[in-house]
Design an enzyme around this catalytic site. Sequence first.
Site, PDB file in Angstrom:
ATOM      1  N   SER A 174       1.014  -0.913  -0.215  1.00 31.79           N
ATOM      2  CA  SER A 174      -0.177  -0.018   0.261  1.00 31.79           C
ATOM      3  C   SER A 174       1.066   1.525   0.222  1.00 31.79           C
ATOM      4  O   SER A 174       1.502   1.537  -0.275  1.00 31.79           O
ATOM      5  CB  SER A 174      -0.898   0.235   1.196  1.00 31.79           C
ATOM      6  OG  SER A 174      -1.995   0.585   1.070  1.00 31.79           O
TER       7      SER A 174
ATOM      8  N   HIS B 100      -7.279  -5.862  -0.349  1.00 28.36           N
ATOM      9  CA  HIS B 100      -6.488  -5.343  -0.542  1.00 28.36           C
ATOM     10  C   HIS B 100      -4.978  -6.097   0.755  1.00 28.36           C
ATOM     11  O   HIS B 100      -3.535  -5.469   0.238  1.00 28.36           O
ATOM     12  CB  HIS B 100      -6.431  -3.968   0.052  1.00 28.36           C
ATOM     13  CG  HIS B 100      -5.765  -2.690   0.164  1.00 28.36           C
ATOM     14  ND1 HIS B 100      -4.919  -2.433  -0.834  1.00 28.36           N
ATOM     15  CD2 HIS B 100      -4.868  -2.433   1.392  1.00 28.36           C
ATOM     16  CE1 HIS B 100      -3.851  -1.417  -0.920  1.00 28.36           C
ATOM     17  NE2 HIS B 100      -4.470  -1.283   0.362  1.00 28.36           N
TER      18      HIS B 100
ATOM     19  N   ASP C 118      -9.905  -5.145  -4.797  1.00 31.42           N
ATOM     20  CA  ASP C 118      -8.713  -4.270  -4.005  1.00 31.42           C
ATOM     21  C   ASP C 118      -8.796  -2.591  -4.218  1.00 31.42           C
ATOM     22  O   ASP C 118      -9.901  -2.449  -4.687  1.00 31.42           O
ATOM     23  CB  ASP C 118      -7.259  -4.400  -4.554  1.00 31.42           C
ATOM     24  CG  ASP C 118      -5.926  -4.342  -3.753  1.00 31.42           C
ATOM     25  OD1 ASP C 118      -6.179  -3.384  -2.834  1.00 31.42           O
ATOM     26  OD2 ASP C 118      -5.203  -4.447  -3.818  1.00 31.42           O
TER      27      ASP C 118
END
Length: 295
Positions: free
Chosen positions: A122, A269, A242
């Site tokens: 991320s 995610h 995601d």
Amino acid sequence: MPQYTTPIATEGEVDFEVPGTNKPCKTWYKVFGDLSSGRRPLVALHGGPGAVHDYLLTLTYLTRIHGIPLVLYDQLGNGRSTHLPEKKGDAAFWTDDLFIAELENLLQHLGIQDDYDLYGHSWGGMLGGRFAIRQPPGLKRLIIANAPATINKHEAEGTTDDKDYQDAVMCFYRRYVCRIEPWPREVSKVFESIEQDPTVYSTMIGPSEFFVTGSLKNWTLLGGGHLHNIKAPTLLLNGRFDEAQDSVMCPFFRDIPNVQWHTFKNSSHMPHHEEREEFMEVVSNFLLREAVVSA
């Protein structure tokens, strides 16, 4: 995937000299496995910004099964590293350059700056991409896993602290961040840590990652053709559900010269939790493809 025992680890702190602060700063880290084993270590950058390392503990599977040394750490302002609540709102302080300097300082302290792989999840993937553009000579492989994305009514009215807004955000997270119910403890701890000290997250992101008002609002690796400067072999990861949809991953795939991409069909995610077995197979195959012994 069967349960396994977390490898024996050592932890420590490294002094980090930070301009613009009036107190000594330290980066807390934990090393799983043996950095002198001859296996190239994997350094992991957690997300947020403003999260903690705990939700990446699943990566210790790579140490236990494949002997890959793993370095986890809490970025400045988070977890067990030095907190700087007095810097809340100081967008000029919380920058890519700060976190890159912290990473370089840690690599030097551990003596692995000449030979390591990098995993960024991320925000950590964003940071890893920015770092890799500089072509650090010791970086051998790069993994960019997942990477941020946007909600409306309370944002327009300026009431993002409203419970309805927060409930909507959490509903979104449970669909597009981690689809496991209940969440693993390590995942819950990410959001607890941000709530306990929102300094970094609120300054760099804002009310939520779907309503970015902080210093990352105009953050980009696009323009100027910089992504082609990433020379390390790169693996892109995302999930079918995601928040980091294919559209935000495509520029990496298009512009990085030596790149491959894997999408996990049942993940959002956090495929390292949601499809752990397949995730570990994909990542270990990428990391071990050329050689298991570092030069």
